[in-house]
Design an enzyme around this catalytic site. Structure first.
Site, PDB file in Angstrom:
ATOM      1  N   TYR A 144       0.944  -1.170  -0.036  1.00 19.70           N
ATOM      2  CA  TYR A 144      -0.037   0.029  -0.115  1.00 19.70           C
ATOM      3  C   TYR A 144       0.822   1.437  -0.023  1.00 19.70           C
ATOM      4  O   TYR A 144       0.644   2.064  -0.945  1.00 19.70           O
ATOM      5  CB  TYR A 144      -0.983  -0.040   1.143  1.00 19.70           C
ATOM      6  N   LYS A 148       1.612   4.144  -2.492  1.00 17.38           N
ATOM      7  CA  LYS A 148       1.132   5.577  -2.554  1.00 17.38           C
ATOM      8  C   LYS A 148       2.024   6.617  -2.610  1.00 17.38           C
ATOM      9  O   LYS A 148       2.082   7.732  -3.199  1.00 17.38           O
ATOM     10  CB  LYS A 148       0.815   5.655  -1.007  1.00 17.38           C
TER      11      LYS A 148
END
Ligand code: NAD
Length: 345
Positions: A144, A148
């Site tokens: 994640y 990002k």
């Protein structure tokens, strides 16, 4: 020669507008007289006065249709951090963001505000009053975060690549508030399973938790201050409650407020981190054979046991940002919205 009429600066689209943050943002934009289009892969959020497009961020044609006559885009779509699917993170956060940037440029959108994350600089070691110029994490603790980082780079690098296209990234940290499907529900679920008896580490680590209304406020301020030659172009801004709190005090307040016991027994940080790392390696090795979803990932353990709080001085200076709701009030409002999760209910 016909003059091209620019869409009003109050015509905006919220990508991921059915999510936790997205929906709060949409409601506040409507309140402030913006004309709002929601674009989301889910179709769970019909709000009066808001037009809705169901579609995938990776589908440029669908985006293009939704962005017609829109001058400002907020991008807050992402798979949830615990979905644990590297291909999905890459497809949505990286490819999808690239597609969105292209669609914005082709549709004549003037401003793009990305919801990034303060975790883009976090790699499991203490961060105290971190500023935006900290380098991106070289070894992010999960996919994640890795995506990002890539997502934020795509958006910030796009600023000024085309005349009249401006971008900025908001880096919130630990968003909480009513209707959050993550923090409070996961905490309660763990408490009900008897997994919230333990404090990881000595319990002295300070962190930021940010009330959703303050995060929304930071996004709208960023959109309104993002102009040609403003200092915002291509920059990231931390948005927090500006009240770092002991991680385990915050958890205890939420748990006790809902009728559960506060965690009491300390576990050594390195022991829990080591177990989480081992489980993570096992999930990687056994991934093709069985699906394992460990509750404690290295990222979750690091977030629970290390300092991670950030300065929002840059947002105060360039955006005039000040949190609208203080932490105590924010916790009280949040708890009163989760009465259905109280013990015994
Ligand atoms: P959420 O899961 O509640 O909302 C995300 C929304 O994106 C959902 O409505 C989902 O349907 C939509 N979406 C997902 N994939 C999509 C796709 N392919 N196409 C179109 N829409 C898609 O998440 P949230 O907590 O509201 O987070 C919003 C943003 O804030 C995310 O970018 C997240 O990384 C960032 N963020 C969240 C936190 C936090 O604590 N919640 C902290 C820092 C940053």
């Amino acid at each position: 020669m016909a003059t091209r009429i620019r869409p009003s600066t109050k015509r905006c689209a919220v990508i991921g507008g059915c999510g936790f943050l997205g929906r709060h943002l949409v409601e506040q934009l409507v309140e402030q007289d913006y004309t709002v289009t929601v674009f989301d892969i889910r179709h769970t959020c019909h709000l009066p006065g808001v037009s809705f497009h169901q579609g995938d961020l990776c589908d440029k044609q669908a985006l293009f249709t939704a962005l017609k006559d829109v001058s400002l885009v907020f991008h807050c779509a992402s798979p949830p951090p615990d979905s644990g699917d590297p291909a999905l993170f890459h497809r949505v956060n990286v490819q999808g963001t690239r597609t969105l940037v292209e669609a914005c440029r082709e549709a004549g959108v003037q401003k793009l505000v990305l919801t990034s994350s303060a975790s883009v600089v976090f790699e499991g070691t203490d961060i105290k009053n971190g500023k935006e110029d900290l380098p991106y994490a070289e070894r992010p603790l999960d996919y994640y975060t890795e995506t990002k980082i890539l997502q934020e780079k795509i958006v910030l690098e796009a600023c000024h690549k085309q005349k009249d296209f401006l971008t900025v990234a908001i880096r919130p940290h630990g968003i909480f508030g009513p209707r959050d499907p993550q923090l409070v529900p996961i905490l309660v679920d763990m408490a009900r399973q008897g997994k919230m008896k333990f404090i990881i580490g000595d319990g002295s680590n300070l962190v930021d938790f940010t009330y959703v209304e303050n995060v929304v406020h930071g996004h709208i301020l960023a959109a309104e201050h993002l102009k040609q030659d403003s200092p915002l172009c291509g920059k990231a801004y931390h948005i927090t409650n500006d009240e770092p709190v002991l991680f385990w005090d915050f958890m205890s307040k939420v748990l006790v407020g809902l009728g559960y016991d506060a965690p009491r027994y300390h576990l050594p940080y390195m022991l829990v981190y080591g177990i989480a790392l081992l489980l993570w390696i096992l999930t990687l090795l056994l991934g093709p054979l069985v699906t394992i979803k460990p509750t404690f990932t290295p990222m979750r353990v690091a977030l629970a046991g290390k300092h991670h709080y950030y300065s929002c001085a840059r947002a105060k200076k360039d955006l005039g940002y000040q949190p609208l709701v203080g932490l105590q009030e924010a916790i009280a409002q949040t708890l009163s919205s989760y009465t259905h999760l109280q013990r015994g209910v």
